[in-house]
Design a protein around this motif. Sequence first.
Motif, PDB file in Angstrom:
ATOM      1  N   GLY A  75      51.479   1.932  18.328  1.00  0.00           N
ATOM      2  CA  GLY A  75      52.839   1.647  18.741  1.00  0.00           C
ATOM      3  C   GLY A  75      53.224   0.189  18.800  1.00  0.00           C
ATOM      4  O   GLY A  75      54.329  -0.152  19.207  1.00  0.00           O
ATOM      5  N   ALA A  76      52.318  -0.717  18.394  1.00  0.00           N
ATOM      6  CA  ALA A  76      52.597  -2.154  18.431  1.00  0.00           C
ATOM      7  C   ALA A  76      51.761  -2.850  17.368  1.00  0.00           C
ATOM      8  O   ALA A  76      50.736  -2.329  16.928  1.00  0.00           O
ATOM      9  CB  ALA A  76      52.291  -2.731  19.812  1.00  0.00           C
ATOM     10  N   ARG A  95      51.780  -2.309  10.095  1.00  0.00           N
ATOM     11  CA  ARG A  95      53.058  -1.685   9.758  1.00  0.00           C
ATOM     12  C   ARG A  95      54.140  -2.008  10.786  1.00  0.00           C
ATOM     13  O   ARG A  95      55.328  -1.985  10.462  1.00  0.00           O
ATOM     14  CB  ARG A  95      52.915  -0.171   9.616  1.00  0.00           C
ATOM     15  CG  ARG A  95      52.656   0.581  10.904  1.00  0.00           C
ATOM     16  CD  ARG A  95      52.950   2.069  10.746  1.00  0.00           C
ATOM     17  NE  ARG A  95      52.284   2.640   9.585  1.00  0.00           N
ATOM     18  CZ  ARG A  95      52.706   3.735   8.948  1.00  0.00           C
ATOM     19  NH1 ARG A  95      53.782   4.364   9.362  1.00  0.00           N
ATOM     20  NH2 ARG A  95      52.049   4.197   7.914  1.00  0.00           N
ATOM     21  N   HIS A  96      53.742  -2.346  12.008  1.00  0.00           N
ATOM     22  CA  HIS A  96      54.727  -2.659  13.035  1.00  0.00           C
ATOM     23  C   HIS A  96      55.333  -4.053  12.869  1.00  0.00           C
ATOM     24  O   HIS A  96      56.313  -4.387  13.543  1.00  0.00           O
ATOM     25  CB  HIS A  96      54.101  -2.525  14.421  1.00  0.00           C
ATOM     26  CG  HIS A  96      53.711  -1.122  14.752  1.00  0.00           C
ATOM     27  ND1 HIS A  96      54.633  -0.124  14.998  1.00  0.00           N
ATOM     28  CD2 HIS A  96      52.483  -0.536  14.852  1.00  0.00           C
ATOM     29  CE1 HIS A  96      53.999   1.005  15.246  1.00  0.00           C
ATOM     30  NE2 HIS A  96      52.693   0.784  15.169  1.00  0.00           N
ATOM     31  N   LEU A  97      54.763  -4.863  11.980  1.00  0.00           N
ATOM     32  CA  LEU A  97      55.348  -6.169  11.700  1.00  0.00           C
ATOM     33  C   LEU A  97      56.630  -6.040  10.882  1.00  0.00           C
ATOM     34  O   LEU A  97      57.449  -6.960  10.843  1.00  0.00           O
ATOM     35  CB  LEU A  97      54.343  -7.054  10.952  1.00  0.00           C
ATOM     36  CG  LEU A  97      53.080  -7.431  11.733  1.00  0.00           C
ATOM     37  CD1 LEU A  97      52.101  -8.160  10.826  1.00  0.00           C
ATOM     38  CD2 LEU A  97      53.420  -8.281  12.948  1.00  0.00           C
ATOM     39  N   HIS A 103      57.782   4.330   5.533  1.00  0.00           N
ATOM     40  CA  HIS A 103      56.423   4.698   5.140  1.00  0.00           C
ATOM     41  C   HIS A 103      56.386   6.202   4.869  1.00  0.00           C
ATOM     42  O   HIS A 103      56.597   7.010   5.782  1.00  0.00           O
ATOM     43  CB  HIS A 103      55.430   4.338   6.248  1.00  0.00           C
ATOM     44  CG  HIS A 103      55.415   2.870   6.573  1.00  0.00           C
ATOM     45  ND1 HIS A 103      54.682   1.961   5.849  1.00  0.00           N
ATOM     46  CD2 HIS A 103      56.054   2.154   7.533  1.00  0.00           C
ATOM     47  CE1 HIS A 103      54.852   0.748   6.349  1.00  0.00           C
ATOM     48  NE2 HIS A 103      55.697   0.847   7.374  1.00  0.00           N
ATOM     49  N   ALA A 104      56.136   6.538   3.615  1.00  0.00           N
ATOM     50  CA  ALA A 104      56.180   7.952   3.216  1.00  0.00           C
ATOM     51  C   ALA A 104      54.987   8.732   3.757  1.00  0.00           C
ATOM     52  O   ALA A 104      55.104   9.913   4.097  1.00  0.00           O
ATOM     53  CB  ALA A 104      56.229   8.059   1.699  1.00  0.00           C
ATOM     54  N   GLU A 105      53.815   8.074   3.852  1.00  0.00           N
ATOM     55  CA  GLU A 105      52.603   8.779   4.256  1.00  0.00           C
ATOM     56  C   GLU A 105      52.362   8.640   5.759  1.00  0.00           C
ATOM     57  O   GLU A 105      52.664   7.613   6.364  1.00  0.00           O
ATOM     58  CB  GLU A 105      51.392   8.239   3.505  1.00  0.00           C
ATOM     59  CG  GLU A 105      51.415   8.483   2.004  1.00  0.00           C
ATOM     60  CD  GLU A 105      50.142   7.976   1.360  1.00  0.00           C
ATOM     61  OE1 GLU A 105      49.175   8.765   1.293  1.00  0.00           O
ATOM     62  OE2 GLU A 105      50.113   6.813   0.946  1.00  0.00           O
ATOM     63  N   ILE A 110      44.454  -0.187  10.389  1.00  0.00           N
ATOM     64  CA  ILE A 110      44.255  -1.052  11.550  1.00  0.00           C
ATOM     65  C   ILE A 110      43.046  -1.952  11.309  1.00  0.00           C
ATOM     66  O   ILE A 110      42.189  -1.657  10.462  1.00  0.00           O
ATOM     67  CB  ILE A 110      44.052  -0.243  12.852  1.00  0.00           C
ATOM     68  CG1 ILE A 110      42.729   0.534  12.795  1.00  0.00           C
ATOM     69  CG2 ILE A 110      45.226   0.679  13.108  1.00  0.00           C
ATOM     70  CD1 ILE A 110      42.337   1.159  14.131  1.00  0.00           C
ATOM     71  N   TYR A 111      43.007  -3.045  12.024  1.00  0.00           N
ATOM     72  CA  TYR A 111      41.851  -3.947  12.007  1.00  0.00           C
ATOM     73  C   TYR A 111      41.442  -4.208  13.449  1.00  0.00           C
ATOM     74  O   TYR A 111      42.277  -4.598  14.277  1.00  0.00           O
ATOM     75  CB  TYR A 111      42.184  -5.268  11.320  1.00  0.00           C
ATOM     76  CG  TYR A 111      42.086  -5.226   9.821  1.00  0.00           C
ATOM     77  CD1 TYR A 111      40.957  -5.697   9.155  1.00  0.00           C
ATOM     78  CD2 TYR A 111      43.124  -4.706   9.051  1.00  0.00           C
ATOM     79  CE1 TYR A 111      40.874  -5.670   7.775  1.00  0.00           C
ATOM     80  CE2 TYR A 111      43.052  -4.668   7.677  1.00  0.00           C
ATOM     81  CZ  TYR A 111      41.922  -5.147   7.040  1.00  0.00           C
ATOM     82  OH  TYR A 111      41.846  -5.110   5.672  1.00  0.00           O
TER      83      TYR A 111
END
Length: 205
Positions: A75-76, A95-97, A103-105, A110-111
């Motif tokens: 969520g962040a 993706r939160h940036l 986003h289709a998928e 994450i890292y």
Amino acid sequence: MYEKGEACGYTAIFRRMLDHPRIAVHLGVDYFDVADRINPRQLVVYTGPIDHFFGYAWRTVDFAREVREVADYQGAAVINYADAEVPYTRVHEFRHLHPERAHAEARTTIYREYSRFAGRSDEPYYPINTAADRAMLASYHAMTASRPNVIFGGRLGSYKYLDMHQAIGAALKTFEHEVEPFFVREGMHPRDAAARREVLSPLPA
């Protein structure tokens, strides 16, 4: 809270800054391989790790990539973990940036970021801010008096954790409080380009 970055990225900023006929860029050159060829009157702004000068210590980070089969993992963009029992210091979900992107998928990357002491071949990230390290840094600052033509700056050169806006602010203050006074000590007006030629001259071939 809102944040804004450079439209074309930081690379574009530095390309424009360096795009000048009197600026030469030499990549892959280690300062210590050419240090003995630098005239003592030449100004050096050293932004490399201060430990290369004085044997100081840093921490580095390792990144572990994971792909999760969920649309949203946390969520962040970044969540920090300060608990001693958690082995990583933060988790990034990129993706939160860019929330404006679709986003289709139902999948996200994450890292996890793991902190450890840096070895000689590691990229330094964070200073170690213990009392012993601060005392050692103070002694190193006293030793810089023997190198009056060298100005230490940046995150690595000043041994400080700096965000980008802080790094830019520190660079401007360094110019005002250290670079300009250097020219004054050398007996020249800081904005007289012709008079500065010797102290800013390129390395001899």
